[in-house]
Motif scaffolding. Structure first.
Motif, short mmCIF file in Angstrom:
data_model
loop_
_atom_site.label_atom_id
_atom_site.label_comp_id
_atom_site.label_asym_id
_atom_site.label_seq_id
_atom_site.Cartn_x
_atom_site.Cartn_y
_atom_site.Cartn_z
N ILE A 67 0.85 -1.20 0.00
CA ILE A 67 0.00 0.00 0.00
C ILE A 67 0.88 1.25 0.00
N THR A 68 1.90 1.25 0.84
CA THR A 68 2.72 2.46 0.97
C THR A 68 3.84 2.51 -0.06
N GLY A 69 4.23 1.34 -0.59
CA GLY A 69 5.36 1.30 -1.52
C GLY A 69 6.70 1.42 -0.82
N GLU A 70 6.68 1.24 0.50
CA GLU A 70 7.94 1.33 1.26
C GLU A 70 8.36 -0.05 1.76
N LYS A 71 9.67 -0.26 1.89
CA LYS A 71 10.26 -1.54 2.35
C LYS A 71 9.79 -2.72 1.49
N LEU A 72 9.71 -2.49 0.20
CA LEU A 72 9.18 -3.53 -0.68
C LEU A 72 10.14 -4.69 -0.92
N GLU A 73 11.45 -4.35 -1.08
CA GLU A 73 12.42 -5.43 -1.31
C GLU A 73 12.38 -6.40 -0.14
N GLU A 74 12.34 -5.83 1.06
CA GLU A 74 12.27 -6.63 2.28
C GLU A 74 11.05 -7.55 2.23
N TYR A 75 9.93 -6.95 1.82
CA TYR A 75 8.68 -7.72 1.76
C TYR A 75 8.81 -8.87 0.76
N PHE A 76 9.30 -8.60 -0.45
CA PHE A 76 9.44 -9.63 -1.47
C PHE A 76 10.33 -10.77 -0.99
N GLU A 77 11.43 -10.40 -0.33
CA GLU A 77 12.37 -11.40 0.16
C GLU A 77 11.67 -12.30 1.18
N ARG B 125 8.41 -12.79 1.57
CA ARG B 125 7.29 -13.51 1.00
C ARG B 125 7.74 -14.67 0.13
N TRP B 126 8.78 -14.47 -0.68
CA TRP B 126 9.15 -15.47 -1.69
C TRP B 126 10.45 -16.20 -1.39
N GLY B 127 11.15 -15.76 -0.35
CA GLY B 127 12.37 -16.46 0.06
C GLY B 127 13.37 -16.69 -1.08
N GLY B 128 13.52 -15.72 -1.96
CA GLY B 128 14.53 -15.79 -3.01
C GLY B 128 14.08 -16.50 -4.28
N MET B 129 12.88 -17.14 -4.28
CA MET B 129 12.43 -17.84 -5.48
C MET B 129 11.87 -16.87 -6.52
N MET B 130 11.46 -15.70 -6.07
CA MET B 130 10.97 -14.67 -7.00
C MET B 130 11.70 -13.38 -6.63
N VAL B 131 12.05 -12.62 -7.60
CA VAL B 131 12.65 -11.33 -7.30
C VAL B 131 11.66 -10.23 -7.63
N MET B 132 11.82 -9.10 -6.97
CA MET B 132 10.91 -8.01 -7.23
C MET B 132 11.12 -7.51 -8.65
N PRO B 133 10.04 -7.42 -9.42
CA PRO B 133 10.22 -6.98 -10.81
C PRO B 133 10.78 -5.56 -10.89
N ASN B 134 11.50 -5.34 -11.98
CA ASN B 134 12.15 -4.05 -12.19
C ASN B 134 11.18 -3.15 -12.95
N TYR B 135 10.26 -2.51 -12.23
CA TYR B 135 9.21 -1.73 -12.90
C TYR B 135 9.69 -0.34 -13.32
N PRO B 136 9.17 0.14 -14.44
CA PRO B 136 9.38 1.56 -14.76
C PRO B 136 8.86 2.42 -13.60
N SER B 137 9.46 3.58 -13.40
CA SER B 137 9.18 4.35 -12.18
C SER B 137 7.70 4.69 -12.02
N GLU B 138 6.98 4.93 -13.15
CA GLU B 138 5.57 5.30 -12.99
C GLU B 138 4.72 4.16 -12.45
N TYR B 139 5.27 2.96 -12.45
CA TYR B 139 4.50 1.82 -11.93
C TYR B 139 4.98 1.37 -10.56
N ARG B 140 5.92 2.14 -9.97
CA ARG B 140 6.32 1.80 -8.59
C ARG B 140 5.38 2.57 -7.66
N SER B 141 4.20 2.01 -7.50
CA SER B 141 3.17 2.75 -6.79
C SER B 141 3.38 2.68 -5.29
N GLY B 142 2.53 3.37 -4.56
CA GLY B 142 2.60 3.42 -3.10
C GLY B 142 2.23 4.81 -2.65
#
Ligand code: ZN
Length: 848
Positions: A659-669, A671-688
């Motif tokens: 929701i906030t778009g903050e601490k997302l890398e931490e969240y992805f790690e 949630r997915w334990g390294g099996m998925m990486v956070m996608p590299n989104y264009p800046s306009e799609y890094r919402s929060g």
């Protein structure tokens, strides 16, 4: 007239399927399949209907020209063997002798799992042009029902997205929004109630028209494990499924893995990852019906862009493959390197051929198996309990009961209507009851979805340290509890006169002719809310009755709706009664009763990116189905301030980081334990909405707005608004508390307007949920507990470890804050829009 040879995919699309940087889009794929149809007598295209966004949903039927001539006869064999209807063994054998092996294959239902839709044109082209004895035999013995893409809307979105960023640093990044207008990834979880048009069309194809012997869908999984998962599933398994199904899976899977290894595809695994437990995906619902339902999962590249994977990044599977090294079910580990869509296309095509080869080689055996499965399940249903599920006519919400029965019919379940009063185990049920007998091929599906299910906690369900392993889906899929439908199970056979139901008619709806005191509309029926919304749009005044009243001799509980007699009102009521199948009934007397006017509210639903939020999509779907108007708001609207523009803001279920778009890398790690990486989104799609947005929402509430927090978004009340609430489940280890989608009995505070119309005999689906306490303070009375967990014995269906952590905690809080209100739902009110029993808890918050 000789047919002109159809072009190969390379000639038609201008590239080879799976080439780097290339994806075929649905409009061109449609053209290609029509061209194959025109130029070949082995392939026929059928349009199954239009998708949600108006694209054609296609079926390509591939078989020999002779079989095409007899297609209707061939088609009927599956349903005849499966649904039996007095089919004798001799007759069955005669049919089997001349029958064909029908196999369904569905591509890329999950649209960013692009392999299937890209592979299928090559498969189709080879099948229509190859003259080898092997292909000719496959065409003679089998009929392939090819769904070239099970989610065309998603294909269009993903291909356009991919092409937009091709050649930029964002190339190959996944799309930031859902790949289906409403349901995203849940399009493969929609079968039980078939809410979406695509699901309706495919359910008809599979369970009514064809009843194939096998059904395979082609998926992708993560990038850092095996290269290809193929059948069979891994343990644990459901003992109610006919054992022949698991043996058939081994046959198909065995042929696949042998061919793949022989043709140089490494990193193939079976008996790993995907469990043989019930969930609502196509493959499981098929299997639980007696069709050999299978899926394959290819390691993902970056859409059509290659991904480099280091050997040391390759991981074990959580189930069935404890190490990344050779096992009998993982005979040849892949050693890392470049991973390409071309590799995916190759492996998927080989496995498709292997499946067709098995169907051709074992045609008679597999057809006979289908007959046997149907016989065995029918026999079991006659000789051992459960014998039947009874749906008595008196229901809290009768039209929702009909929706469940209708959905069962559309999945091939035989439903009976009882023509006389009857007695079961000492209790009498009236004529007009519906009964589903378990003596039918769908018995395992009925056992999984109509009854309470207590998860079998065994060594397959836990990791070596004893912690429970996450399920692939929810543990308790008991539809009557989810929908608030009252059913009774017969554990002994009972004699009764019934008639087979061909279709369920929607209720007609009525308006009492003489209503001098005005009209009452039942607040217990979900459909009443759609009628109310329609009336409000027509400018009719609607009231909520806050007392018990009587209409035509019948008592109506608090929370029913009231409409005054008036000029032109009857005409509108007549129309809406018919449209919504509801009854407007004459209020009995003029005794004063408490009521308040219902006002339509201006509702905003927050939408973010990062792949989209399925709960947000389902929320939109639910609101549209019941006539609630809403506006989608994104970060800009929230940051611009909502005051004066909206009365209600809904934050769909989502963790705080999303929701906030903050601490997302931490969240992805995490949630997915390294099996998925956070996608590299264009800046306009890094919402929060960032901290500033949190403050804006706080102001919105202080100034009179209603904030609705759904399930995981409950965290927002604590982390964002700093309300003195504790989520008792935060950071609790899974070995201490585990409730992977279970139905829990709860206590309802019937005084709360949020509980109006809700059955007090209520179970909620607890999935990723929360349990709250309010910190002791001076304004405790600002916190209304609408739903709380009982002291103990709350599990109705599913799996629950650590019940004590829920004991007496709040599950739904209605909080007064400033001039506004925060409604905190610690559970999903409309999970996949299947939990009809709890819809009203949300609806009530949306009517002022
Ligand atoms: Zn998938």
């Amino acid at each position: 007239m000789a047919l002109v040879h159809p072009p190969s995919p390379e000639e038609f699309f201008g590239f080879r399927m799976g080439d780097d940087g290339k994806l075929a889009r649905w409009d061109r794929l449609v053209e290609y399949y029509h061209l194959l149809d025109e130029r070949s007598d082995r392939l026929r295209v059928v349009e199954l209907g239009k998708t949600t966004e108006g694209n054609p949903l296609l079926l390509a039927i591939i078989t020999s020209p002779e079989n095409h001539k007899n297609l209707d006869k061939i088609r009927k064999l599956g349903p005849t063997l499966a649904y039996q209807d007095g089919l004798s063994e001799n007759r069955a054998e005669a049919l089997i002798a001349e029958g064909k092996a029908v196999v369904g294959m569905a591509m890329s239902i999950h649209a960013n799992e692009v392999g299937g839709a890209q592979m299928a044109p090559e498969l189709a082209h080879e099948l229509v042009t190859d003259e080898s004895p092997e292909i000719r035999r496959i065409l003679e013995e089998t009929v392939l029902l090819l769904i070239p893409c099970a989610n065309p809307d998603g294909n269009v979105m993903v291909v356009d997205w991919y092409e937009k960023y091709l050649g930029t640093k964002y190339e190959g990044c996944n799309m930031p929004w859902l790949y289906h207008k409403y349901v995203g990834h849940d399009n493969n979880r929609d079968l039980p109630l078939q809410s979406q048009v695509e699901t309706k069309a495919l359910a008809k194809l599979i369970f009514e028209d064809w009843f194939p012997l096998a059904y395979i869908d082609f998926h992708h999984y993560g990038s850092f494990g095996g290269r290809y998962y193929i059948p069979p599933f891994v343990n644990p398994t459901d003992p109610n499924v006919d054992p022949l199904l698991w043996t058939e899976q081994q046959l198909y899977g065995g042929a696949m893995i042998m061919r793949l290894e022989a043709e140089g595809c490494h990193g193939v695994e079976n008996y790993a990852g995907f469990t043989a437990e019930f969930n609502s995906t196509y493959t499981r619902v098929c299997t639980w019906h007696g069709i050999c339902g299978m899926l394959t999962e290819s390691a993902s590249a970056k859409l059509a862009t290659p991904l480099y994977v280091h050997d040391h990044q390759l991981q074990p599977a959580r189930r069935g493959r404890p190490e990344y090294r050779a096992h009998v079910n993982f005979p040849h580990p892949w050693e890392g390197g470049w991973w390409r869509l071309k590799d995916i296309v190759k492996q998927q095509k080989i496995s498709a051929y292997a499946a067709l080869e098995v169907a051709a080689n074992y045609r008679e055996t597999l057809l006979r198996n289908l007959y046997k499965k149907a016989r065995r399940q029918s026999e079991k249903g006659r000789t051992e309990g459960p014998y039947a599920t009874i749906f008595p006519p008196h229901q809290h919400d009768p039209s929702t009961t009909l929706k469940l029965l209708d959905a069962l019919l559309k999945l091939g379940v035989k439903v009976h209507r009882v023509d006389e009063d009857f007695v079961v185990e000492g209790a009498t049920y009236p004529a007009g009851s519906y009964v589903v007998f378990y003596s039918q091929i769908t018995r395992p599906y009925l056992i999984s979805t109509l009854r309470e299910r207590f998860y079998h906690d065994n060594p397959w369900a836990r990791s070596t340290d004893g912690a429970p392993l996450g399920l692939q889906d929810i543990a308790g899929y008991t539809l009557p509890l989810m929908m608030g439908v009252n059913t009774v199970e017969a554990s002994r056979p009972f004699p009764v006169k019934t008639s087979l139901v061909k279709g369920i008619a929607s209720p007609k709806g009525s308006v009492t002719a003489e209503a001098p005191n005005g009209y009452v509309l039942d607040g217990r029926a979900n459909d009443s809310f759609r009628a109310v919304n329609a009336l409000l749009k027509e400018g009719v005044n609607v009231y909520r009755i806050e007392d018990m009243v009587k209409a035509q001799g019948e008592a109506y509980p608090i929370g029913s709706f009231y409409v005054l007699k008036g000029e032109g009102v009857e005409k509108v009521l007549g129309r809406e009664a018919k449209a919504n199948g509801v009854d407007f009934r004459a209020l009995d007397n003029t005794k004063r009763f408490k009521k308040r006017e219902v006002k339509p509210l201006r509702v905003a639903v927050y939408q973010r990116y990062y792949g989209g939020n399925m709960d947000e999509g389902w929320t939109r779907w639910l609101l549209e189905q019941y006539g609630f108007e809403y506006t989608t708001v994104k970060d800009e609207e929230i940051l611009g301030g909502l005051d004066g523009k909206f009365d209600v803001l809904i934050l769909p279920s989502d963790p705080m980081a999303m929701i906030t778009g903050e601490k997302l890398e931490e969240y992805f790690e995490k949630r997915w334990g390294g099996m998925m990486v956070m996608p590299n989104y264009p800046s306009e799609y890094r919402s929060g909405i960032k901290e500033e947005g949190v403050d804006k929402i706080g102001e919105f509430v202080e100034e009179g707005g209603t904030l609705i927090l759904l399930n995981e978004a409950s965290e927002f009340a604590i982390e964002g608004l700093k309300l003195p609430i504790i989520n008792c489940l935060k950071d609790v280890k899974s070995s201490d508390f585990f409730c992977p989608g279970s139905l829990l009995r709860v206590e309802l505070n019937e005084e709360s307007p949020l509980a109006y119309g809700v059955n007090d005999d209520l179970s909620i689906l607890f999935q990723g949920g929360q349990a709250f306490t309010v910190k002791p303070g001076h304004d405790n009375d600002d916190y209304d507990v609408v739903i709380q967990f009982p002291e103990e014995n709350m599990l109705e269906s599913g799996w629950l470890i650590g019940e004590g952590r829920l004991s007496r905690k709040a599950a739904l809080l209605d909080v007064r804050r400033g001039s506004g209100r925060v409604v905190i739902y610690g559970f999903p009110t409309h999970f996949r829009c299947q939990t009809h029993a709890t819809f009203k808890l949300l609806f009530n918050a949306l009517l002022g």
